[in-house]
Design an enzyme around this catalytic site. Sequence first.
Site, PDB file in Angstrom:
ATOM      1  N   SER A   1      -9.772   1.159   2.615  1.00 13.47           N
ATOM      2  CA  SER A   1      -8.671   2.216   1.902  1.00 13.47           C
ATOM      3  C   SER A   1      -7.789   1.360   1.031  1.00 13.47           C
ATOM      4  O   SER A   1      -7.178   1.859   0.333  1.00 13.47           O
ATOM      5  CB  SER A   1      -8.086   3.121   2.997  1.00 13.47           C
TER       6      SER A   1
ATOM      7  N   LYS B   1       0.863  -1.094  -0.110  1.00 10.94           N
ATOM      8  CA  LYS B   1      -0.037  -0.122   0.041  1.00 10.94           C
ATOM      9  C   LYS B   1       0.765   1.324   0.088  1.00 10.94           C
ATOM     10  O   LYS B   1       1.764   1.342   0.609  1.00 10.94           O
ATOM     11  CB  LYS B   1      -1.023  -0.082   1.162  1.00 10.94           C
TER      12      LYS B   1
ATOM     13  N   SER C   1     -10.083  -1.286   6.480  1.00 22.49           N
ATOM     14  CA  SER C   1      -9.356  -0.949   5.283  1.00 22.49           C
ATOM     15  C   SER C   1      -8.582  -2.288   4.693  1.00 22.49           C
ATOM     16  O   SER C   1      -8.252  -2.092   3.543  1.00 22.49           O
ATOM     17  CB  SER C   1      -8.212   0.078   5.213  1.00 22.49           C
TER      18      SER C   1
END
EC number: 6.3.5.7
Lengths: 94, 517, 483
Positions: C154, C79, C178
Amino acid sequence: MLTIEEVKKIAKLARIDLTPEEESRHADTISVVLDYMKILDEVDTTNVEPTAQVTGLSNIVREDITHECTIKKELLAQMPQVDQNELVVPAVFE
Amino acid sequence: MPNLIPIIGLEIHVELKTKSKMFCSCKNDPDHDAPNTNICEICLAHPGTLPVPNKTAIEWTVKIAQALGCKINTESKFDRKHYFYPDLPKGYQISQYDQPVGEHGKIELDFLPGKNHRDNTTIGITRVHLEEDTAKLTHGTKNETLVDFNRAGVPLVEIVSDPDIESGTEAKAYCQELQAIFRSLGVSDADMEKGQMRCEANISLQEAGQFVIEDCIVKPAKNYTLNPKVEVKNINSFRAVEKAIDFEIARQTKMLENGETWIQQTRGWDNDKNETVLQREKETSADYRYFPEPDIPPFNPSQIAGEINLPELPAAKRKRFHTEYGFSYADAGLLSNDKNWGDFAESTISEMYDWLHNLPETKANAEDTIATQKTQLAKLAGGWITSKLMGAMSERKIDIKILKIKPENFAELIALIFTNRVNSTNAQKILIEMLDSGVDMDPTHIMEEKGYGQMADEDALGKIVDEVIKNNPNQVTQFKAGKEPLLQFLKGMVMKATEGSADPGVAEKLLREKLKN
Amino acid sequence: MKELNTLTIKTARAGLDKKEFTSVELTQACLNRIKERNPELNAFITVCEKEALEEARAADKIITSGKALALTGIPFAVKDAICTAGVRSTASAKILDNYTPPFNATVIQKIREQGGVLIGKNNCDAFGHGASNENSMYGAVKNPHDLTKVSGGSSGGSAVAVADHMCIFAIGEDTGGSIRQPASFCGVVGLRPSYGRNSRFGIMPMASSLDTVGPFTKTVEDMAIVMDIIAGQDSLDATTVPDTVPEYSKTLNKKSKIRIGIPKEYFAFAELNKEIKTVIEEKINSLKKQSYEIVDVSLPYTKYATAVYYIVVPSEDSSNLARMDGIRYGARKQEGNLFELYAKTRDLGFPEEVKRRILIGTYALSAGYYDAYYKKAQQVRTLIKNDFDEVFKKVDVLVTPTSPFTAFNIGEKSNDPLAMYLADVMLIPAAVSGVPAISVPGGKDKNGLPIGIQVIGPRMGEEQVLQIAKQIEDSLQKQTFIC
């Protein structure tokens, strides 16, 4: 309800430049969110300790030992403006 | 005009001289290195970096709090204090808000008669908490500011006093006392000129009887409106503490007398102009949005610090120097403010006593001499340390830490003076030679080598006296005719001929004997 | 042979060690997939093609010399809100557009030390703010099962990268859901570990007291392998716990006596899709058949969790993002005086949702509101945490849906922040309490969109969470829900 004046005040405190449209949009959406938060008023929290952390840890410290950083040059290279090893920013003394 | 009472509270910040910074392992050395050399991703607040507190810094904060008589909180924590400024890398300072390490302490101050409007007072300590220092900002060449992060994250202890201070003298004494405490604890050099110790003052003047101080807060009496307070910053020396506060008291007094008022404000002390200058007016108090630092678990300061044995603190040492050794209050104060000087003075006294036990002219009655002449001995030693030695060292920019003269040799010099083996003038010459030699020299050796010893030997001195009488026939005639003061002139000639080493008492005695005939 | 990029850590490790293929071939297969699919899916912001191939070549030498470690030669993605040394890390926000951290997050360092090959950085909601991956300043991430649907957020890009076989596994971050929500929407395994289990050092923070870092994998077994590597106390993170870390991959197939709780509140949400409810009930039945004890339980404070979360998170968030100021790194908008530098840099550098959360947080922490918002929320948080503490005295894990619905349409909730916040309703309670939770694929709805099943355990109870997740995965009869 969050007023536009309040949004302006918080935005100044948070250092975010907002257009008048953004101010009005945030006033609306944040008001809806804050309104939703009122659900918490239903909960009786008398004598309830706040939870700031969930681990139950305490007294976490490190020994006073130095460790030479090996990436100083790279850290300086990330700075937007450097003059003789010092970071340059607009004048703070006016 | 009613009687106005100055109400002053001080916030003192002191940098701890730990090896590493507060929350990262960078070297804690903000004053020495080139800019931005003691930095890492943590103290530059790179994304995702986290603070881990320095154990020694917490331990030392507990020490300071204990030395100030504070209650140590069993539950303490760090909090975030938010504001944007280029010297604050994270956009918040890790500080302590409602659970500081220590609270409710006090410092007692004593003054020599006439030095302050009250001879002694107790200044309450509101709180002692631990935080981190900011980066150093300097003016650039153009319209810009330069940032050096070497100081960012250095452990910083804040000590907030109750609003108990009433004069510049007290404020200065309070700061000096704190400095002495920090030094005796070995936690900071607390040099104000170097910014290791900083002082901010909150000053207001209120009418006597129209206010009370409750929980460290000044509260107005009924129908009285408090005069606004003024915060003074940029105070960089003890002298400036005193001057800035006295200036501010005078300025506010004059304004109040003229019926003027002002908005609560921050002023800066201008050392060149000797005045405070308006920096900003506060309409509302700053909104720092404190909340508990989620990256650091709470802590029990005493558990982290473990058992602490405080050294003798300056106040106790001062008292002891006066009662045990007989130093004057002034000398005791000077000598107990710095651990190195205190140790030097103590060793000097004990070595001096040893000398008195060993020198032929004193050894028989050494104990008696020490018992009956303790104060005179301490006055002599104290004077020679605080004025002669400190003075000569300060001229030569020699710090006590690098002084080569050991107390044993210094005490010997004092003993030589006490036993009249050397007079004051020559003793000073010996001291300078000891100092300038750069090694630890024996004063007796210098005295003998340079002939600085007092000529008390009547045969040797008698020859010189004969010589003086022979060379000054006019004065001799006049003395014999009854002009008594001329004896002093003749004695002076003896001293001159012996380059000051003649024992003045013996010289006078010989002159009188020889001139009788 | 299967396409190399579709392998798991376990099968890739075996193939590499048996010299059936090289790390360069494996890495190239992933890179080819990225080239082919990323223009559409937008799962990567940065692809480290050259560096990854170099690392793969070096890995092949190590494998040949017989010194391969657990992840030597295996490509993984990260990420973009996680710091990777020498590789741009933007957090999907323009304020860090030019930011290259010179250090690794601790978990990344651990994976690198075990030989993992960094293939690229994944798109996400900027600084983790979102549940759909539409709040990225580098464009939305699309769901590989249906390009009109969101990936979830996310950590959407990381879920997609694994689901679409652009890498073998990925590392994401879970504050309120997330990891689990995009794992559920994309049909992969995603674990939010207990708070304090994995180091947060180098993870760009959203809410420090809730943030966790965890993997996305194709199987539960892979999850155990990665957790074995990344879990543990870190001297750089004072909130990591000193507890011993079990060897998850060794205990994974142990059939311990585990009591499973079914919290009624999770099945009472009006939004809960019927198909999802049916799928979960089937799975619960199948667990019952395997002689696991099933117990109905209650977590009465569940409905307050979202409100608590959206006070605590923006508050801590507004503080954590204060360092994003254009002063020491990142993009600086140098215009006017210092105040303007801050305000303009932050205006241009953050997307709308980030600004909104900063404003909410600044408001909640400001003088006069702290007690009403932040303190009140932290008190209710105590009650939610107590719910879990109590329930885990009775049962060992909880099984719930991960999300009340499958992936929704792109644009569907993007103008309604509250609706978006409520999308995480089943994920937030565990996050607020700091307990571990996994999302494991449970089937698909009639439109072919994956359904996730959540297994929640007590603090530091990753072991039983993984064991039950493995049972659920096995019950799908090795059926894959990956495209």
